[in-house]
Design a protein around this motif. Structure first.
Motif, PDB file in Angstrom:
ATOM      1  N   HIS A  28       3.671   3.574   7.461  1.00 36.44           N
ATOM      2  CA  HIS A  28       2.284   4.018   7.311  1.00 36.44           C
ATOM      3  C   HIS A  28       2.158   5.492   7.706  1.00 36.44           C
ATOM      4  O   HIS A  28       1.485   6.267   7.026  1.00 36.44           O
ATOM      5  CB  HIS A  28       1.358   3.158   8.189  1.00 36.44           C
ATOM      6  CG  HIS A  28       1.197   1.756   7.698  1.00 36.44           C
ATOM      7  ND1 HIS A  28       0.688   1.446   6.457  1.00 36.44           N
ATOM      8  CD2 HIS A  28       1.479   0.564   8.278  1.00 36.44           C
ATOM      9  CE1 HIS A  28       0.665   0.135   6.292  1.00 36.44           C
ATOM     10  NE2 HIS A  28       1.133  -0.421   7.386  1.00 36.44           N
ATOM     11  N   THR A  29       2.802   5.865   8.811  1.00 32.06           N
ATOM     12  CA  THR A  29       2.739   7.259   9.283  1.00 32.06           C
ATOM     13  C   THR A  29       3.351   8.201   8.251  1.00 32.06           C
ATOM     14  O   THR A  29       2.830   9.290   7.989  1.00 32.06           O
ATOM     15  CB  THR A  29       3.486   7.402  10.631  1.00 32.06           C
ATOM     16  OG1 THR A  29       2.979   6.421  11.550  1.00 32.06           O
ATOM     17  CG2 THR A  29       3.281   8.785  11.227  1.00 32.06           C
ATOM     18  N   TYR A  30       4.469   7.769   7.645  1.00 37.28           N
ATOM     19  CA  TYR A  30       5.128   8.573   6.599  1.00 37.28           C
ATOM     20  C   TYR A  30       4.163   8.856   5.448  1.00 37.28           C
ATOM     21  O   TYR A  30       4.144   9.945   4.879  1.00 37.28           O
ATOM     22  CB  TYR A  30       6.367   7.812   6.102  1.00 37.28           C
ATOM     23  CG  TYR A  30       7.076   8.432   4.923  1.00 37.28           C
ATOM     24  CD1 TYR A  30       7.565   9.732   4.974  1.00 37.28           C
ATOM     25  CD2 TYR A  30       7.277   7.696   3.753  1.00 37.28           C
ATOM     26  CE1 TYR A  30       8.225  10.290   3.876  1.00 37.28           C
ATOM     27  CE2 TYR A  30       7.937   8.251   2.663  1.00 37.28           C
ATOM     28  CZ  TYR A  30       8.408   9.540   2.733  1.00 37.28           C
ATOM     29  OH  TYR A  30       9.055  10.099   1.667  1.00 37.28           O
ATOM     30  N   ASN A  31       3.319   7.870   5.116  1.00 38.43           N
ATOM     31  CA  ASN A  31       2.348   8.051   4.032  1.00 38.43           C
ATOM     32  C   ASN A  31       1.136   8.877   4.457  1.00 38.43           C
ATOM     33  O   ASN A  31       0.395   9.372   3.609  1.00 38.43           O
ATOM     34  CB  ASN A  31       1.884   6.682   3.517  1.00 38.43           C
ATOM     35  CG  ASN A  31       2.911   6.048   2.606  1.00 38.43           C
ATOM     36  OD1 ASN A  31       3.030   6.417   1.453  1.00 38.43           O
ATOM     37  ND2 ASN A  31       3.696   5.124   3.135  1.00 38.43           N
ATOM     38  N   ILE A 313      -2.078   1.656  -8.772  1.00 39.70           N
ATOM     39  CA  ILE A 313      -1.523   2.989  -8.509  1.00 39.70           C
ATOM     40  C   ILE A 313      -0.507   2.924  -7.366  1.00 39.70           C
ATOM     41  O   ILE A 313      -0.700   2.196  -6.389  1.00 39.70           O
ATOM     42  CB  ILE A 313      -2.663   3.998  -8.215  1.00 39.70           C
ATOM     43  CG1 ILE A 313      -2.134   5.432  -8.154  1.00 39.70           C
ATOM     44  CG2 ILE A 313      -3.459   3.635  -6.983  1.00 39.70           C
ATOM     45  CD1 ILE A 313      -3.214   6.490  -8.296  1.00 39.70           C
ATOM     46  N   SER A 314       0.587   3.655  -7.518  1.00 37.68           N
ATOM     47  CA  SER A 314       1.660   3.639  -6.516  1.00 37.68           C
ATOM     48  C   SER A 314       1.358   4.623  -5.387  1.00 37.68           C
ATOM     49  O   SER A 314       0.874   5.735  -5.634  1.00 37.68           O
ATOM     50  CB  SER A 314       2.988   4.009  -7.183  1.00 37.68           C
ATOM     51  OG  SER A 314       3.980   4.235  -6.210  1.00 37.68           O
ATOM     52  N   ASP A 315       1.653   4.220  -4.127  1.00 33.39           N
ATOM     53  CA  ASP A 315       1.422   5.134  -2.988  1.00 33.39           C
ATOM     54  C   ASP A 315       2.345   6.352  -3.048  1.00 33.39           C
ATOM     55  O   ASP A 315       2.120   7.352  -2.371  1.00 33.39           O
ATOM     56  CB  ASP A 315       1.556   4.403  -1.645  1.00 33.39           C
ATOM     57  CG  ASP A 315       2.940   3.813  -1.399  1.00 33.39           C
ATOM     58  OD1 ASP A 315       3.872   4.089  -2.188  1.00 33.39           O
ATOM     59  OD2 ASP A 315       3.098   3.071  -0.407  1.00 33.39           O
ATOM     60  N   LYS A 316       3.391   6.277  -3.880  1.00 36.63           N
ATOM     61  CA  LYS A 316       4.314   7.414  -4.036  1.00 36.63           C
ATOM     62  C   LYS A 316       3.582   8.649  -4.570  1.00 36.63           C
ATOM     63  O   LYS A 316       3.916   9.784  -4.233  1.00 36.63           O
ATOM     64  CB  LYS A 316       5.436   7.000  -5.007  1.00 36.63           C
ATOM     65  CG  LYS A 316       6.616   7.942  -5.040  1.00 36.63           C
ATOM     66  CD  LYS A 316       7.718   7.383  -5.933  1.00 36.63           C
ATOM     67  CE  LYS A 316       8.937   8.282  -5.911  1.00 36.63           C
ATOM     68  NZ  LYS A 316      10.017   7.727  -6.738  1.00 36.63           N
ATOM     69  N   LEU A 317       2.563   8.429  -5.400  1.00 29.65           N
ATOM     70  CA  LEU A 317       1.828   9.544  -6.003  1.00 29.65           C
ATOM     71  C   LEU A 317       1.030  10.322  -4.956  1.00 29.65           C
ATOM     72  O   LEU A 317       0.789  11.522  -5.117  1.00 29.65           O
ATOM     73  CB  LEU A 317       0.886   9.022  -7.093  1.00 29.65           C
ATOM     74  CG  LEU A 317       1.559   8.277  -8.252  1.00 29.65           C
ATOM     75  CD1 LEU A 317       0.521   7.772  -9.238  1.00 29.65           C
ATOM     76  CD2 LEU A 317       2.562   9.171  -8.967  1.00 29.65           C
ATOM     77  N   PHE A 318       0.626   9.653  -3.883  1.00 30.87           N
ATOM     78  CA  PHE A 318      -0.170  10.324  -2.845  1.00 30.87           C
ATOM     79  C   PHE A 318       0.702  11.117  -1.867  1.00 30.87           C
ATOM     80  O   PHE A 318       0.188  11.793  -0.995  1.00 30.87           O
ATOM     81  CB  PHE A 318      -1.026   9.301  -2.075  1.00 30.87           C
ATOM     82  CG  PHE A 318      -1.978   8.555  -2.957  1.00 30.87           C
ATOM     83  CD1 PHE A 318      -3.013   9.212  -3.595  1.00 30.87           C
ATOM     84  CD2 PHE A 318      -1.818   7.203  -3.190  1.00 30.87           C
ATOM     85  CE1 PHE A 318      -3.887   8.537  -4.439  1.00 30.87           C
ATOM     86  CE2 PHE A 318      -2.673   6.513  -4.023  1.00 30.87           C
ATOM     87  CZ  PHE A 318      -3.711   7.183  -4.651  1.00 30.87           C
ATOM     88  N   ARG A 319       2.038  11.008  -2.038  1.00 27.85           N
ATOM     89  CA  ARG A 319       2.941  11.813  -1.202  1.00 27.85           C
ATOM     90  C   ARG A 319       3.358  13.093  -1.925  1.00 27.85           C
ATOM     91  O   ARG A 319       4.231  13.812  -1.462  1.00 27.85           O
ATOM     92  CB  ARG A 319       4.188  10.984  -0.838  1.00 27.85           C
ATOM     93  CG  ARG A 319       3.882   9.810   0.065  1.00 27.85           C
ATOM     94  CD  ARG A 319       5.125   9.296   0.756  1.00 27.85           C
ATOM     95  NE  ARG A 319       6.099   8.743  -0.159  1.00 27.85           N
ATOM     96  CZ  ARG A 319       6.083   7.494  -0.618  1.00 27.85           C
ATOM     97  NH1 ARG A 319       5.119   6.669  -0.251  1.00 27.85           N
ATOM     98  NH2 ARG A 319       7.017   7.063  -1.447  1.00 27.85           N
TER      99      ARG A 319
END
Length: 385
Positions: A28-31, A313-319
């Motif tokens: 979670h912190t990484y995101n 939507i993938s959480d990868k896009l928000f990184r």
């Protein structure tokens, strides 16, 4: 994750103090972290000291530093998070502007400051701090000689143990070598279950395999549990569920979670919800392709037409480190929510999230069909990359 303090201004700038309590909180912190954020945490620094005689010695001291984040490194198997950056506040050990790498530790608080806290990041904090969101499903995906023990948490799929053993074939007139090897294999899987599954938290243990391997293992497991008087296994027998899978590899997990019997049993878990949403999208793509869109350009046009019922939507896009690109995805999420649509943010560490990433990372199920969409522009498709 425990929220200690939250101080966010009207212009969305501010800081949050959190304490990670378990390994998944590091994900979670990484995101939450982005390049340019300010991170304040306790860390250990190697310091050189010079004595009066001129001899130089070194010692490790614990100090609190505030870094401007430059590099974020996450190890998904060990759930370790390291953050590298330059020091923003000088102290007796570290000069201003000096580089340092902080490894965030469990049960040690940290403060994260951002110039803009958007809705997706705030939702992530709410999800991480919800005590109901925990590793509630375990799965043993197996075939003869291979078993993968996986914990399915709301945010990620963690491979906790892999058991591999060579099983000799049955020989004409003698099966003893084959049966002894199978017993050794089942014993190793049983020990992995006892070592890695916390039955106080896990609601369901899925045992999946092709053929009758799962049934033979289940029989062996509880026969041994009775023989050894293992109360943990005997008390939690109702939590075990046998399901079919095409192989013993980790990627069979998706078909297991799609099984209707499993879905009804796991109806309250986030992972099962994600798998069902993706399955619904594929069905729609097959039967009514005008109501199933993917790719940022097409999905944005559908959102402008107020047509989106469910956004995947993938959480990868928000990184994404490019701020305008990230803001584009956040605006899409806010737009869909404001117009009464459902938003499902998939974890890229789930099997379903990996599959969504192959579809550009963003897809939508529409309320009504749209047929007259023009092809996406070149700059839109490049933004997906």
């Amino acid at each position: 994750m425990k929220l200690i303090n939250k101080d966010i201004e009207k212009d969305n700038a501010g800081q949050v103090t959190l304490t990670p309590e378990e390994a998944e909180d590091m994900w979670h912190t990484y995101n939450l972290l982005q390049v340019g954020d300010s991170l304040r945490a306790s860390t250990i620094r190697k310091v050189q000291t010079e004595s009066n005689t001129g001899s130089v010695g070194s010692s490790r001291v614990r100090t609190t530093l505030t870094l401007c984040v430059e590099t974020i490194d996450f190890d998904s198997q060990a759930c370790k998070l390291r953050v590298k950056g330059t020091n923003l506040e000088e102290n007796q050990y570290v000069k201003m502007g000096a580089y340092h790498t902080i490894e965030l530790e469990l049960n040690r608080k940290f403060t994260l400051a951002k110039k803009c806290w958007d809705s997706v990041v705030l939702d992530r904090i709410e999800q991480a701090c919800d005590p109901a969101q925990r590793a509630d499903v375990a799965a043993v995906v197996m075939q003869e000689g291979l078993a993968n023990l996986v914990l399915v948490t709301p945010a990620m799929t963690l491979l906790r143990a892999k058991v591999e053993l060579t099983i000799p074939r049955k020989r004409k007139g003698s099966c003893s070598q084959h049966e002894k090897a199978l017993d050794r294999f089942y014993e190793a899987v049983m020990q992995a279950i006892l070592r890695h599954i916390n039955f106080d938290v896990v609601k369901c243990v899925l045992v999946a395999s092709p053929g009758f391997v799962k049934d033979q293992f289940y029989t062996y497991l509880f026969k041994e549990a009775v023989r050894q008087d293992n109360k943990v296994l005997l008390e939690n027998r109702p939590k075990f569920m046998l399901v079919h899978s095409s192989s013993g590899h980790k990627y069979s997990l998706k078909e297991i979670l799609c099984d209707p019997a499993v879905t009804s049993r796991l109806s309250d878990t986030k992972a099962a919800g994600e798998v069902k949403a993706l399955e619904d999208f594929y069905k729609m793509l097959q039967h009514e392709p005008d109501r199933a869109f993917y790719g940022i350009a097409h999905v944005e046009k559908a959102a402008d037409a107020l047509a989106i019922d469910t956004l995947l939507i993938s959480d990868k896009l928000f990184r994404h480190q490019d701020v305008p690109t990230r803001s584009r995805y956040v605006r899409l999420v806010d737009n869909v929510r404001d117009n009464g649509g459902t938003v499902r943010i998939f974890s890229s560490l789930h099997v379903s999230g990996e599959q969504l990433t192959q579809l550009s990372g963003v897809a939508a199920i529409l309320r009504f069909p749209i047929t007259d969409l023009s092809e996406p522009e070149d700059d839109s498709s490049s933004a997906e990359d």
